[in-house]
Design an enzyme around this catalytic site. Sequence first.
Site, PDB file in Angstrom:
ATOM      1  N   GLY A  63       0.793  -1.214   0.000  1.00 58.15           N
ATOM      2  CA  GLY A  63       0.000   0.000   0.000  1.00 58.15           C
ATOM      3  C   GLY A  63       0.830   1.271   0.000  1.00 58.15           C
ATOM      4  O   GLY A  63       2.021   1.266  -0.301  1.00 58.15           O
ATOM      5  N   SER A  64       0.176   2.334   0.366  1.00 51.77           N
ATOM      6  CA  SER A  64       0.665   3.684   0.154  1.00 51.77           C
ATOM      7  C   SER A  64       1.913   4.028   0.959  1.00 51.77           C
ATOM      8  O   SER A  64       2.210   3.444   1.999  1.00 51.77           O
ATOM      9  CB  SER A  64      -0.454   4.655   0.526  1.00 51.77           C
ATOM     10  OG  SER A  64       0.051   5.892   0.888  1.00 51.77           O
TER      11      SER A  64
END
Lengths: 143, 419
Positions: A63-64
């Site tokens: 993810g980010s």
Amino acid sequence: MAKVIKCKCRVSGRREGDILTTDQPVSFWGGVDPEQGIIIDPRHELFGASVAGKVLAFPYGKGSAAAPMVILELVRAKKAPTALVLIEVDSLLVSGPVICKHFYGETIPVVTLNHEEFQLLKTGLHAVVDGSKGEIVLSGSAF
Amino acid sequence: MQLTDTEKEMLDGKDGEAVRIAMSILTDIGDAVEAEEMTEIVHVHTDSGFYLGDAGLEFVEHLANLAGKVCVPTTMNNTSFDLERGLSYGVSQDLFAKIKRTENAHLKMGAIPTWTCAPYQDGIVPRFGSHVAWSESNAIAFVNSVIGARTNRTGDLIDICSAITGRYPKFGLYLDENRKAEVLIQCGNLAENIIADASFYPLLGYLAGYQAGNKVVAIEGIPKTVSVDNLKDLGAAAASSGSVALFHVIGVTPEAHTREMCLKDKDALQAIVVTADMIRNMEEKLWTVADDRLDWVGFGCPHFSFSEFRELAGLIQGHKVSKDVRATVFTSRNIHAWVRQLGILEILNNAGVKVYTDGCLLLFPQNKGKTGAMMTNSAKAANYIYSQAGLKAAYGSIKDCVDSAIAGKIIRRGSAWLR
């Protein structure tokens, strides 16, 4: 009874807590509530579990790149995990604990293990994670 | 880690407390990932201005109060809302005040208030081969892949440490050997009318992200005429279904003139031959609406480009967005100024399309607690608007989105893979 596992130190420090482990990767951004420390991704097997005060063990991050910010918020809210145990090191996952060390003076050791040793970690066991010594001491009813 | 004398002085506090803290953090990260040395960074795109909570805000204010200054050009990623118009669309005073504090801390340190997730559309184009520290997944993918400057997936708050020191641990994508593709996506069998369809590229990126995870991916069979917007959409989608930070398009992007140039190990290569069915399958993954009811049409994830504005204006001129539908575009301040000067903004306003700067489609305050349906031309937005904001998503081309906004219901004309 206790069992000692050798591990590789990524971020130093010695902390302990009950283990919360998963074979699924964890995304802090969008996956963990930054105020409550609850896993909020409904597709994750730990959905609804709290990471607060836990030795959180998962193979790798996803993810980010906002993961460091989420970990910093968790520390401020006193809802952060006490240690991270990973298989693959990831600069985004170590960044949060490193900033906490230099900004809040708070230690969250990060260590890595190989796949076989990772399997020895079971949710509910107690672990002392000593990044500086490069070892995890497991204790609990399973031993 | 082996530090230079200059870097040791930074670590010892000779350049002030902010530099010492930033260098301490970067050194610890370098040790954790076993980097041997630091590399010099020539540009930073920072997401530290994103307000998630008070911890991040206090950290950047701390650095600013310690007289921290950026020592390389430092552009700022988008924030959550339009700083000029946000209060008019329901942003709380409290959040507004927090974001102004974040902005002030960054301005004090010398960052540029670009407030965009697509700085490369604002003329922020670092030199090929230079080492930069960028945050924001779509921008990371674009700068590595399309420009050929080098960055890792720089974390929030680490990026501002890089800006203050001009350093980042040298590992990962700064090194030649880690820039070769381990996954090859072959598009050579796809029909021309698929390759020529702009709404193919986000889906191709979405597929590439699923296949590649965090590996470097190469894509073959894309013509040289592919647009910058196509590549932007491809990278944004690949960085949302996977963690793709670098993709090569063989014969198109600068580190991939040929297959040989960009592939890692022929024997270990994972090759995927793309079919129309696979593209349809990706589109189906994005659709989470149950019917054709429509509440919102959203453009600008990543921030809308000038050419996308021209296309949108050409399609909607003389029409009106249905009264039941909200149509919004997010873009940068620069592009906003250009489209205003050229009368495009007026066309959009007359049609009922609202154009915002600085902020993010996915963080629109009215998202919270809503159960409506949004149609978008962005695979990234369709993915996150469902998983993070809880709205239902529909996907289509800019034209599909415009037709839907006018009709007040979801219309998706058949792209070739849907037939």
